[in-house]
Design a protein around this motif. Structure first.
Motif, mmCIF file in Angstrom:
data_model
loop_
_atom_site.group_PDB
_atom_site.id
_atom_site.type_symbol
_atom_site.label_atom_id
_atom_site.label_comp_id
_atom_site.label_asym_id
_atom_site.label_seq_id
_atom_site.Cartn_x
_atom_site.Cartn_y
_atom_site.Cartn_z
ATOM 1 N N TRP A 51 0.850 -1.214 0.000
ATOM 2 C CA TRP A 51 0.000 0.000 0.000
ATOM 3 C C TRP A 51 0.876 1.251 0.000
ATOM 4 O O TRP A 51 0.725 2.128 -0.850
ATOM 5 N N GLY A 77 -2.998 2.682 -3.871
ATOM 6 C CA GLY A 77 -3.544 1.351 -4.034
ATOM 7 C C GLY A 77 -4.770 1.321 -4.928
ATOM 8 O O GLY A 77 -5.174 2.330 -5.493
ATOM 9 N N TYR A 95 -7.907 -0.485 1.143
ATOM 10 C CA TYR A 95 -7.040 0.609 0.671
ATOM 11 C C TYR A 95 -7.824 1.914 0.590
ATOM 12 O O TYR A 95 -7.329 2.976 0.945
#
Ligand code: ATP
Ligand code: SF4
Ligand code: MG
Lengths: 329, 334
Positions: free
Chosen positions: A74, A84, A295
């Protein structure tokens, strides 16, 4: 001062690092993952999903990796500005999803903040300088209501009253239907302003009531201080005594409160945004959390933390401007 | 009215309507301030000294405090002006405040606004009352800071109160009060919060400037010694009333009122090996005053009548008055 500012901004980098770890950790905590909830959703719709298909999806998103690997993958996307991919939005870059809503989110947040300042501070001052008058009692009473009424309820009441009694149509969203997809024009701006006041009032009421209360209480204390009497003894007009000598000494906690308010305007706005169908980040965060789109949720939370840090920094700068005793070395 | 009177207070009554009851903070107080003199007002805490001075400034804390009766006449203009008839916020009143009658307060640490430079706080008065522009007002501020004996006034003018010591701040306050050449300076315990050396310096400074500005001073304190150094005439207050008025020598050597005598006995005498005798008992609650003489519970000369009826003010001599039954038979004033 500049030096100090520079260091404050610098220190945000390690702070944001810790926050990002923490946020990511928190989001991972609930059992299951996006894929599992996605698959169970597919299955409930009668779709055939084999175990090997499931594994492929999990592999593709890297969900079988340990926590730190997921975290690193990430963070790796930060420098490119992607943050992400979002599961919910079919793998679109998180940043692109956020960017779509960011402008309106900030517009609503800052308008609300402005409303809180413009309405809350003067009413607080008025209330304090008219202590125990009927106006003061009314303000205090309305303030309590403003603080205690849930935002979504206020939104519903305003929509109801607007629809039934003032014939304003459905006061949802930030645009009328004909302007939603239109490109920017004067008409679209006016239409935006026509819609903006509802979320601003709904979101700003609690903060305004809080500002009124803090401003009133603190100003009342300040008005009893000796230097206020000194100012009067000079022969200054009462308005100058109040605004120049008292308010400037009483406004500190209001400024600090406003600094904390900024990120609240985004997360606290979730339900209101849903009720008012606003194109802002609140509902996006809500959906992301519900479906474990980690994310996306993590990035929005991280972004909120940035706002909190910025809000505090702005508040500190404002305090230094107001009070010469506050010196940042 | 003789021409050398600057301020005249007649039967002033300033009451507070507090939650606990009516507080007669100043009750039927009369006195005169002559041009150029220093009048001392002395009394224990809570006897109404500050409320008397705030009444003169027409700054009695609202809405609780009210001037219920009496007059305060300012003779500094061609025509006498009755202050209690003016609205506290009126232009006429504001033209007197800080300009004709200036005031300095007990707490130098808190009487200057922390967010403005001392220069700005002096300039504010000067701009307001003397209609000077910023440059001239600043020059005046520096001049005043120099006058009150502050080192490097050009530098201090741009400093904030928290950068100065208590004694320096009180000098700033004096400079600010005098910046518009007032006729009357009301100094409400100007040195109480300062240590003894600084106190002496500040008192000296006030005396020095009094001559230079030819102004009257109302010096309020609970310290008879301070009064002794500064004043020509003294008023002794207790529970909102005046107990004794006299010239300074009579106060110290020929005081008539038991309360004054009690105050005198409680100051340490340098050289003399006399024991300190503080007045027994404490100031009564102003919402629950005894009948008769308010001092009776603490007075060692109290007679029967003292517990029943309030004593009138008796004229001992032309200048000395005492509100005490011991002088029954002298000329009654009230
Ligand atoms: N703002 C106020 N509100 C209510 N009551 C007050 C107020 N100010 C003064 N009083 C009352 O008036 C009385 C006289 O107070 P004042 O401040 O004049 O005393 P003082 O002689 O100046 O005492 P000290 O030496 O402590 O300064 C007090 O006992 C108090 O009860
Ligand atoms: S009137 Fe009586 S009680 Fe009061 S001071 Fe005089 S002697 Fe004492
Ligand atoms: Mg006092």
């Amino acid at each position: 001062m500049l030096n100090y500012l520079f260091r404050r901004v610098l220190i945000m980098i390690p702070m944001l690092f810790f926050i990002s770890v923490f946020v990511f950790f928190l989001i991972q905590l609930p059992p299951g993952s996006y894929v599992e909830s996605y698959i169970s959703q597919l299955r409930s719709q009668g779709a055939e999903v084999t175990e090997s298909q499931v594994q492929t999806i999990i592999q593709r998103y890297g969900l079988n990796q340990p926590f730190y690997i997921q975290y690193i993958s990430w963070v790796k996307t930060f420098p490119s500005g992607h943050f992400g991919g979002s599961f919910l939005y079919g793998g679109r870059r998180v940043w692109d999803v956020i960017a779509e809503y960011l402008g309106f989110t900030l517009l609503v947040a800052f308008s609300t903040q402005l409303f809180t300042i413009i309405v809350g501070i003067p009413i607080g001052i008025y209330s304090a300088t008219h202590q125990y008058t009927i106006q003061d009692h009314i303000v205090t009473f309305l303030g309590f209501i403003g603080l205690s009424i849930p935002n979504f309820l206020l939104a519903l009441i305003l929509m109801f009253v607007g629809y039934y009694y003032f014939d304003m149509g459905v006061l949802a969203g930030l645009f009328s239907d004909e302007y939603i997809e239109a490109s920017w024009s004067i008409g679209r701006v006016i239409d935006l302003l026509k819609h903006l006041w509802i979320p601003v009032i709904v979101l700003g009421t609690a903060g305004t009531a809080g500002s009124i209360r803090v401003m009133r209480g603190n100003l009342l204390d300040t008005l009893n201080l000796q230097y206020v009497q000194t100012a009067r003894a000079k022969g200054l007009k009462e308005s100058i005594v109040v605004y120049k000598h008292a308010v400037r000494n009483a406004i500190h906690p209001v400024i600090m409160g406003l600094g904390m308010n900024l990120p609240m305007l985004i997360s606290g706005a979730t339900i209101v945004s849903i009720v008012l169908s606003l194109p802002t980040l609140g509902p996006i965060l809500y959906n992301a959390l519900m479906s474990q789109d980690m994310y996306l949720a993590g990035t929005i939370l991280l972004f909120q933390s940035v706002l909190l840090l910025i809000g505090n920094l702005l508040a500190d700068v404002a305090l230094a401007v107001v009070d010469p005793r506050i010196k940042y070395e | 009215m003789s021409a050398n009177i600057l301020l005249e207070v007649n039967s002033l009554k300033t009451y507070f309507h507090n939650e606990v009851g009516l507080v007669k903070a100043v009750d039927n107080v009369s006195f005169k301030v002559k041009k150029g003199e220093t009048l001392g007002i002395v009394g224990e805490s809570g006897c109404g000294k500050s409320v008397t001075s705030l009444s003169i400034m027409n700054l009695v804390p609202q809405p609780r405090g009210v001037i219920e009766g009496g007059e305060i006449i300012y003779h500094g203009y061609d025509n006498p002006l009755e202050i209690t008839t003016l609205n506290s916020q009126s232009r006429d009143m504001r033209n007197i405040r800080g300009n004709r009658i200036a005031m300095i307060f007990q707490e130098p640490m808190t009487s200057l606004n922390p967010v403005y430079t001392v220069g700005e706080q002096i300039m504010e008065s000067v701009r307001l009352h003397q209609k000077r522009d910023n440059i001239k007002a600043r020059a005046r501020a520096i001049e005043m800071l120099k006058l009150v004996g502050l080192p490097a006034p050009e530098q201090i003018v741009d400093e904030y109160p928290h950068e100065l010591s208590g004694g320096m701040r009180q000098r700033v306050m004096i400079g600010m009060a005098l910046s518009c050449n007032p006729d009357l300076l009301i100094a409400d315990e100007p040195t109480t919060a300062l240590d003894v050396t600084i106190e002496a310096q500040i008192l000296d400074l006030m005396e020095e400037l009094q001559d230079e500005f030819n102004m009257s001073i109302m010096l309020i304190t609970h310290d008879l010694e301070v009064i002794g150094e500064m004043s020509e005439r003294v008023i002794v207050m207790y529970t909102g009333k005046i107990m004794e008025k006299a010239n300074i020598d009579d106060i110290f050597h020929n005081s008539k009122h038991p309360y004054t005598q009690g105050l005198l006995n409680s100051i340490p005498q340098i050289g003399a090996n006399k024991r300190l005798i503080p007045i027994e008992g404490s100031v009564p609650d102003l919402t629950d005053l005894p009948s008769g003489c308010y001092f009776a519970p603490r007075c060692n000369q109290a007679k029967e009548i003292c517990w029943v009826d309030e004593p009138p003010e008796y004229s001992i001599t032309e200048v000395q008055k005492a509100k005490c039954w011991l002088y029954d038979g002298k000329e009654e004033l009230s």
